[in-house]
Every structure is written in C-alpha cells, then in structure tokens.
Design an enzyme around this catalytic site. Sequence first.
Site, PDB file in Angstrom:
ATOM      1  N   ARG A  36     -20.543  11.483   4.354  1.00  9.01           N
ATOM      2  CA  ARG A  36     -21.058  12.657   4.190  1.00  9.01           C
ATOM      3  C   ARG A  36     -21.178  12.983   2.802  1.00  9.01           C
ATOM      4  O   ARG A  36     -22.014  13.618   2.371  1.00  9.01           O
ATOM      5  CB  ARG A  36     -19.930  13.509   4.935  1.00  9.01           C
ATOM      6  N   LYS A  62     -11.752  -7.517  -6.196  1.00  7.26           N
ATOM      7  CA  LYS A  62     -11.302  -8.627  -6.891  1.00  7.26           C
ATOM      8  C   LYS A  62     -10.437  -8.514  -7.802  1.00  7.26           C
ATOM      9  O   LYS A  62     -10.166  -9.258  -8.887  1.00  7.26           O
ATOM     10  CB  LYS A  62     -12.744  -9.447  -7.630  1.00  7.26           C
ATOM     11  N   ARG A  79     -15.782   8.620  -6.180  1.00  8.71           N
ATOM     12  CA  ARG A  79     -14.886   9.090  -5.113  1.00  8.71           C
ATOM     13  C   ARG A  79     -13.546   7.797  -5.303  1.00  8.71           C
ATOM     14  O   ARG A  79     -14.092   6.677  -5.170  1.00  8.71           O
ATOM     15  CB  ARG A  79     -15.049   9.179  -3.814  1.00  8.71           C
TER      16      ARG A  79
END
Lengths: 152, 303
Positions: free
Chosen positions: B51, B80, B101
């Site tokens: 969203r 990694k 985020r």
Amino acid sequence: MSTKELKVAALRNGTVIDHIPADKLYKVVSILHLEICEHQITIGNNLDSAKVGKKGIIKISDRAFEEYETNKIALIAPNAKINIIRDFVVVEKRPLSLPDEIREIVQCTNPVCITNNQPVTTRFHVLKLEDGIVLKCHYCEREVNRDKVKIK
Amino acid sequence: MSNNSLVSIADYSKEEILSILDSAANFEVNPNRKTLDGKVIATLFFEPSTRTRLSFETAVVRLGGSIIGFSDAATSSSSKGETLNDTIHMVSCYADAIVMRHPLEGASRYAAEVSPVPIINAGDGANQHPSQTLLDLYSIQKTQGTLENLTICLVGDLKYGRTVHSLIMAMSHFHPTFKFIAHDELKMPDEYKVFCMKNNIPFTEVTELNDNFNDADILYMTRVQKERFLDLIEYERVKNVYTLKNEMLANSKSNLRILHPLPRVNEIDPDVDCNEKAYYFKQAQNGLYIRQAILSKVLNLNL
Ligand SMILES: [Zn+2]
C-alpha cells in the site's frame, strides 16, 4: 588525614574517584575503559561508608580525565566524588554533571532498535524531567529511566 | 547527511506542516506534473508494504520521475548481510532521494545521518511513519475546513498504534480535544496522556464505543489485532464491541468524518462504506498528494 582515608594507599599525582556505590564500581571501571589503562590503578571495594553503605574507590596514578569522561560517571554514580591530586594535595574537586547527550556506553533496551542489530554507535538524549532522569534513544526514540539503564 | 530528510513528524514545525498541506492541495488539483523529470527516486522496502510503496511510486511517476529499488528484503543486498550503511551509500550513488521502509526502529534516523541524499521514512518498525500522519492531517483539514479546535475520537488499539500517537503529537499545534476509546488492555499509554496534560490538551477516556463519539468531528478508527491480546478469550469477547456499524452513526454530528489508516479487519462494518461520513478510502487517496508534496519538499523543487 583520618585513618579512614588511608585504607587505600595515598596517591602522589592523579585522579581519585571516591564514594562509588559498591555495586557500581566495576561499571565505572568499564565506562572509563580502565581495563586497558596502563597507569598504576588501585581499586578498593566494599569499604564501609556512612554515605552510601558499602563503597568503592578508584585511584589512578598520573592520569587526568577530561570532563566528558568523568561526566559519564554521573549516569550511574551521581554522588561519586572526583578529586584531582598533585603532590598528595587535592587541587581540584570536580563536580559531576550529567551531559545532555551520551554516546556509546549505554545500550538501548529495545531489542528491535537499529543499534542492537547493526554496527551503529548508540546515542541517547538525557531528559531532565520533574520525576527523574530519562534517557531517550536518538534512533528508536524509546525512553528508559536512569535506574534501568543498561551499560554496555 | 542531508538535512532535508523526513524521519519523524516531529521534524516539521507547525509552519512546515501547514505548507506541506497547502502543497498537497495544489497537487490534488493537478497531480500530473513533470517536476521530477530526470530525477531518480529509490524505494527501498526492507519489509513489504504494498500500500505505502504503491502510493509513493505513483507519486513519483505522476511527477515524471523514475523509480529504482526493491519491494522486500529477500531481493535486496541486505539478505546477503550488507549493512544498512553500505546499502544507503550504494543507492545514493544512483538516486536523488530514498524512500525507505525498514523493520528495525530507528533505521530511518540512522539512514538520514549517513546518507548524502534525503531520506523519506516510510515506516521504521513500530516507530515513525510521518507520511501517514501528514495524510491524516490533510484529510482532517479537508473535511473540516480547519485543523483548529476539533474534537477527535481515537478508537481501537491506542497502546501500540503508532498512527494515533503521531496524530496526537501533530495535532497538538491546533488546540484539539481528544476522546480515547479503547479496551483496558489497549488503552492510551501514560506518556501520551502526560504529553496532553503538559500541552493543555483536554482528553477523556472511555472503554465502550457505543455512541460515545456523538460530540466528535473526527472518528479515527484503528485495527485491533488479535496478537496484542494476552487473553484470547477476552479478544473474542471484545472484538465486536469496537466494530462501528452504520446505525451507531444516527446521532453523530453532520460534519463527522470517519478515518482509518487501512487495511481494516472488522473495526468498520461494510455497511458504513456508503455513509457519506465514511472517508477512509478518500483518505488513502489523499496519501498520493501528500507524498507528492513531501517529495517536492525534500528535493527543494519549485512548484
Ligand atoms: Zn534505540
């Protein structure tokens, strides 16, 4: 000089940190990185003290500390006394004042804080509130009371 | 570091908040502009949030910019073992700004410290999500004509809900009155009540929804998540007590609007959707204009 003060050998030049609560002594050692200090160090602990019950004392020969270093002690032992000695005489009684910001020595209590998961130096803002002193993590913003602080 | 980053709503003064809202109103009139022409924006989603990512990416595309990035950590170099510091430095070689985020709290503040380009926080764990707060403010202002002197009812998970905590902080500039409606297990933490008292913000607390919002201008609903309850029997008992149904709105004020950060579970009955007081879908759309305004601000673009 009273007999009490003589329990730990006298110091010619250097720094004496006295009236450390006994359970905080080794934390003070660690905060000042004394484990890697090469000067002569005398440590006494569990000495009788009218002020703090059992106290600890640290004497470091021929070494002066910057104020930002001794102020770190204010976090865990706010009533400790710092005396700077020259030729067996106290030339400075340094008051402890808590800095506005503390780097490195405190660990954030939030397990999902970036500082507990990546190589990031911790940074805390010291908030002097009416009901006590609180440390606020600069990164995750979690607040913790001074008496619950985790020293690294 | 770049001083233009947006990490927390507290980074913006009242004036900056109002100017972002003005700018968003301009984008609502005309969301298609070419002010990001030739610019590259990175969207780094170390945890998925479709969203929020789509909203930011639409904002970039409608401004004529290009997007690089990843939508979950599995496809990023952090899987990694690369540090956030290294990822940010690598990406800032290519991008003019980074929307990020991250599941770790404080990740965004740290990224903003080490990044040569502005960081826009699109959520760092349970900590901050300032574009959500700004779109909430925009929705409140748009539906009420003002942000001043409003009565705002916050309902649901007031203990863990970061959106309601940020909303209290942001609204503190505008003389609000709050009503907190939550189950005892999810009630507003003391630190936010202390914050209200210190800022002379009146608030009341109740544990039942019923029609306790009849004096409110804004009814802000949040998700009540099962995982938040220690006692699952208690959850089953209360989950429907906080469900808003159309008939409960009968005596509410005519200017009342219902907001929800979405996605909802069962806090708002679908029969509310066709009520003119339901604003949550429009609220989500407002996120586009707010994110266009944020991108323009962090990149110092003239509108
Ligand atoms: Zn932290």
